[in-house]
Design a protein around this motif. Sequence first.
Motif, PDB file in Angstrom:
ATOM      1  N   ILE A 182       0.839  -1.197   0.000  1.00 53.46           N
ATOM      2  CA  ILE A 182       0.000   0.000   0.000  1.00 53.46           C
ATOM      3  C   ILE A 182       0.879   1.254   0.000  1.00 53.46           C
ATOM      4  N   GLY A 183       0.491   2.248  -0.798  1.00 50.32           N
ATOM      5  CA  GLY A 183       1.236   3.504  -0.841  1.00 50.32           C
ATOM      6  C   GLY A 183       1.287   4.193   0.514  1.00 50.32           C
ATOM      7  N   ARG A 184       2.196   5.132   0.635  1.00 50.04           N
ATOM      8  CA  ARG A 184       2.409   5.829   1.905  1.00 50.04           C
ATOM      9  C   ARG A 184       1.369   6.924   2.129  1.00 50.04           C
ATOM     10  N   GLY A 185       0.725   7.353   1.082  1.00 42.84           N
ATOM     11  CA  GLY A 185      -0.252   8.431   1.167  1.00 42.84           C
ATOM     12  C   GLY A 185      -0.280   9.211  -0.121  1.00 42.84           C
ATOM     13  N   TYR A 186      -0.961  10.367  -0.112  1.00 38.58           N
ATOM     14  CA  TYR A 186      -1.004  11.241  -1.275  1.00 38.58           C
ATOM     15  C   TYR A 186      -0.029  12.402  -1.091  1.00 38.58           C
ATOM     16  N   TRP A 187       0.731  12.699  -2.123  1.00 33.48           N
ATOM     17  CA  TRP A 187       1.726  13.759  -2.076  1.00 33.48           C
ATOM     18  C   TRP A 187       1.063  15.102  -1.743  1.00 33.48           C
ATOM     19  N   GLY A 188       1.522  15.720  -0.648  1.00 35.17           N
ATOM     20  CA  GLY A 188       1.064  17.049  -0.296  1.00 35.17           C
ATOM     21  C   GLY A 188      -0.379  17.142   0.150  1.00 35.17           C
ATOM     22  N   ARG A 189      -1.008  16.021   0.515  1.00 32.35           N
ATOM     23  CA  ARG A 189      -2.427  16.042   0.892  1.00 32.35           C
ATOM     24  C   ARG A 189      -2.607  15.299   2.217  1.00 32.35           C
ATOM     25  N   GLU A 190      -2.244  15.950   3.291  1.00 27.53           N
ATOM     26  CA  GLU A 190      -2.256  15.288   4.602  1.00 27.53           C
ATOM     27  C   GLU A 190      -3.667  14.884   5.024  1.00 27.53           C
ATOM     28  N   GLU A 191      -4.628  15.761   4.838  1.00 27.25           N
ATOM     29  CA  GLU A 191      -5.990  15.459   5.283  1.00 27.25           C
ATOM     30  C   GLU A 191      -6.582  14.302   4.481  1.00 27.25           C
ATOM     31  N   GLU A 192      -6.405  14.346   3.155  1.00 29.32           N
ATOM     32  CA  GLU A 192      -6.927  13.261   2.320  1.00 29.32           C
ATOM     33  C   GLU A 192      -6.183  11.961   2.583  1.00 29.32           C
ATOM     34  N   THR A 193      -4.886  12.057   2.855  1.00 29.78           N
ATOM     35  CA  THR A 193      -4.109  10.865   3.194  1.00 29.78           C
ATOM     36  C   THR A 193      -4.673  10.195   4.446  1.00 29.78           C
ATOM     37  N   GLN A 194      -4.963  10.993   5.466  1.00 30.72           N
ATOM     38  CA  GLN A 194      -5.512  10.433   6.697  1.00 30.72           C
ATOM     39  C   GLN A 194      -6.864   9.785   6.448  1.00 30.72           C
ATOM     40  N   THR A 195      -7.702  10.424   5.638  1.00 30.11           N
ATOM     41  CA  THR A 195      -9.038   9.904   5.362  1.00 30.11           C
ATOM     42  C   THR A 195      -8.995   8.597   4.585  1.00 30.11           C
ATOM     43  N   VAL A 196      -8.082   8.493   3.627  1.00 27.73           N
ATOM     44  CA  VAL A 196      -8.045   7.330   2.740  1.00 27.73           C
ATOM     45  C   VAL A 196      -7.132   6.229   3.273  1.00 27.73           C
ATOM     46  N   PHE A 197      -5.955   6.587   3.792  1.00 30.39           N
ATOM     47  CA  PHE A 197      -4.943   5.589   4.162  1.00 30.39           C
ATOM     48  C   PHE A 197      -4.888   5.299   5.662  1.00 30.39           C
ATOM     49  N   GLY A 198      -5.514   6.109   6.489  1.00 31.21           N
ATOM     50  CA  GLY A 198      -5.300   6.007   7.930  1.00 31.21           C
ATOM     51  C   GLY A 198      -6.465   5.455   8.719  1.00 31.21           C
ATOM     52  N   ASN A 199      -7.105   4.408   8.233  1.00 33.12           N
ATOM     53  CA  ASN A 199      -8.320   3.900   8.868  1.00 33.12           C
ATOM     54  C   ASN A 199      -8.058   2.697   9.771  1.00 33.12           C
ATOM     55  N   LYS A 200      -8.819   2.625  10.847  1.00 29.51           N
ATOM     56  CA  LYS A 200      -8.746   1.492  11.776  1.00 29.51           C
ATOM     57  C   LYS A 200     -10.010   0.641  11.618  1.00 29.51           C
ATOM     58  N   LEU A 201      -9.814  -0.652  11.527  1.00 27.98           N
ATOM     59  CA  LEU A 201     -10.932  -1.584  11.467  1.00 27.98           C
ATOM     60  C   LEU A 201     -11.413  -1.843  12.890  1.00 27.98           C
ATOM     61  N   GLN A 202     -12.641  -1.437  13.187  1.00 22.74           N
ATOM     62  CA  GLN A 202     -13.136  -1.485  14.558  1.00 22.74           C
ATOM     63  C   GLN A 202     -13.609  -2.876  14.973  1.00 22.74           C
ATOM     64  N   SER A 203     -14.100  -3.656  14.031  1.00 24.23           N
ATOM     65  CA  SER A 203     -14.537  -5.009  14.395  1.00 24.23           C
ATOM     66  C   SER A 203     -14.391  -5.950  13.212  1.00 24.23           C
ATOM     67  N   ARG A 204     -14.100  -7.218  13.526  1.00 19.52           N
ATOM     68  CA  ARG A 204     -13.916  -8.244  12.516  1.00 19.52           C
ATOM     69  C   ARG A 204     -14.985  -9.321  12.686  1.00 19.52           C
ATOM     70  N   GLN A 205     -15.212 -10.062  11.634  1.00 22.26           N
ATOM     71  CA  GLN A 205     -16.133 -11.183  11.738  1.00 22.26           C
ATOM     72  C   GLN A 205     -15.551 -12.245  12.680  1.00 22.26           C
ATOM     73  N   PRO A 206     -16.378 -12.828  13.566  1.00 25.73           N
ATOM     74  CA  PRO A 206     -15.851 -13.808  14.513  1.00 25.73           C
ATOM     75  C   PRO A 206     -15.322 -15.072  13.852  1.00 25.73           C
ATOM     76  N   GLU A 207     -15.851 -15.398  12.682  1.00 29.17           N
ATOM     77  CA  GLU A 207     -15.383 -16.576  11.940  1.00 29.17           C
ATOM     78  C   GLU A 207     -15.150 -16.181  10.483  1.00 29.17           C
ATOM     79  N   ASN A 208     -14.150 -16.813   9.884  1.00 32.10           N
ATOM     80  CA  ASN A 208     -13.846 -16.605   8.467  1.00 32.10           C
ATOM     81  C   ASN A 208     -13.594 -15.133   8.144  1.00 32.10           C
ATOM     82  N   SER A 209     -12.893 -14.452   9.032  1.00 34.72           N
ATOM     83  CA  SER A 209     -12.573 -13.054   8.797  1.00 34.72           C
ATOM     84  C   SER A 209     -11.452 -12.939   7.760  1.00 34.72           C
TER      85      SER A 209
END
Length: 613
Positions: free
Chosen positions: A438-465
């Motif tokens: 995965i790329g490091r982010g978008y050149w010169g676009r800190e806010e868009e980089t955080q929105t697109v590349f900086g996400n946390k997965l809050q929950s996973r499927q208990p089986e077959n995730s």
Amino acid sequence: MCRDDFADGVSFTGIKVADYLDADGAIALPDGVTLTSYLDRNVAGLGDELAYRYLDYTRGDDPVVHELTWTQLGARLRAVGARLQQVCSPGDRVAILAPQGNDYVVGFFAAIHAGMISVPLFAPELPGHAERLDAVLADASPTVVLTTTAAAESVRGFLRRHPASQRPRVIAVDAVPDSVGATFVPAVHGTDDLAYLQYTSGSTRTPAGVEITHRGVCTNVLQMILAGELDTDIRSVSWLPLYHDMGLIMIMFPALCGGHITLMNPMAFVRRPHRWMVQLARESAQGRVFAAAPNFAFELAAQRGVPQDTEGFDLSNVVGLLNGSEPVSLAAIEAFNATFGPYGLPPSAVKPSYGMAEATLSVASVPPAAVPSALYLHRGELSKGLAVPVSPDHSEGVPYVSCGQMIPSQWGVVVDSEIAAELPARHVGEIWLHGDNIGRGYWGREEETQTVFGNKLQSRQPENSHAEGAPDSGLWLRTGDLGVYIEDELYIIGRIKDVIIVDGRNHYPQDIEATVSAASPAVRSGYVTAFALSANDSGGSGEQLVIIAERATGAGKAEPEPVAAAIRAAVSRQHGLPVADVRLVPAGAIPRTTSGKLARNACRTEYLAGAFN
């Protein structure tokens, strides 16, 4: 990741693919691995063997052949790199605005080798994309533009549109003598340093420069080798534009692995599709061959790709043809297989795939031995976010081609983006990705980089995730693509920004566009855009559907009213939607991205501006 035999690891340097895998078989690049470290190793170890070949078809079907051996490539890299070091500082951007060919390859790698950031773009003669080139140059702010002597005048003329204080220096790659290389000092790179900016095609928004690191590109090439069970020195033939992520990744295989590639201009393929097929057959006679192309190329090759002289035309060693970059059609693959199967093409050669610039390129593909397949999903249930398979003859069935599984060391989950929760199988959601490619982010676009590349997965499927094995603290890329898993195979449903919502129901534009293509022989199949106008745009009370369709060959004089009536009737019957407006336009009128995809958002903008009146 350099040249070796995939099975036994025999290599001219003694390095094996296994050296880049951890105890669990996951990709784990050691520190110090970079694009340039492999280039240097290949130059030293392969000498006079072929690295890059370019076929110039501007004079007809008998091409002028331009070849670069590894020794020659090394000399050119040092020369152009030394020239750049005279006028640039480490970390400066160097844009490549050159025609397709070996000089483009040299310019791209020389900038990285010299310690700069390479920005692969296109020469100004590419029609219809001057505005995009302006935007990208303003965004990247290159210190130098690399081009060729033949293209230098048009490049300088284009740059005169910019204020003199903002114009980069122009250097012709082919005008730099090898002797300049005597002063070259190889730059010291880290594995996680930025190598190049890959600008997105801009199909739904302004192009952004994806920051690709040495780790990202080296990982993605290795992922593709493992996923396709490819020989690491596999040969290839590519006409794909080198400024596009799919075309660019093809020149990485020789650079990292020590094989060779034959290149040609995209128009050489479009005008004579058999040229690509002939070269694939010639390479197939020498060993296993790998290539990639968007879906339209397989349609075009099926129609006009068989050469007149088929003596020795054997495609039996063509083991991988990635089909991606645009929605994959099973009909196109079947036509391609039917045309070239008699010449030895394996039925499993074409590989429906999913990829994107933000992931360097490759994300998912079908297994090596698998034959392409599709499922028919219930249109009404899809509008509710559920994937319900039906029989091919079902009145509500819509075909979707399987893109297989995630490539090794790549995680892909289907997510309810509002709550960042992984969805179970057969539920449509946004595809999120995690991996070293995965790329490091978008050149010169800190806010868009955080929105697109900086996400946390809050929950996973208990089986077959599908997040199993990914770190809990890992960051995920939001792709903007809608997908669904069925029996652990990934199906791409569409783009979130393209979804048409009428009366609270989701409609996927490619589904409507397929209906329009089949509605009348006057419509150029595959050259249709469907988009919605908001109440503000239309002056109505809700979203309204607009269809722009290019005329088929020979339909230039067809009366538009009967064609529009047939389109309205088909869309009403198949989708239960009224069509607010239908415009039948000449072939080539619908705007496209630099990678050739129909640009729905740009088409909508032009429609509102009255371009199709």
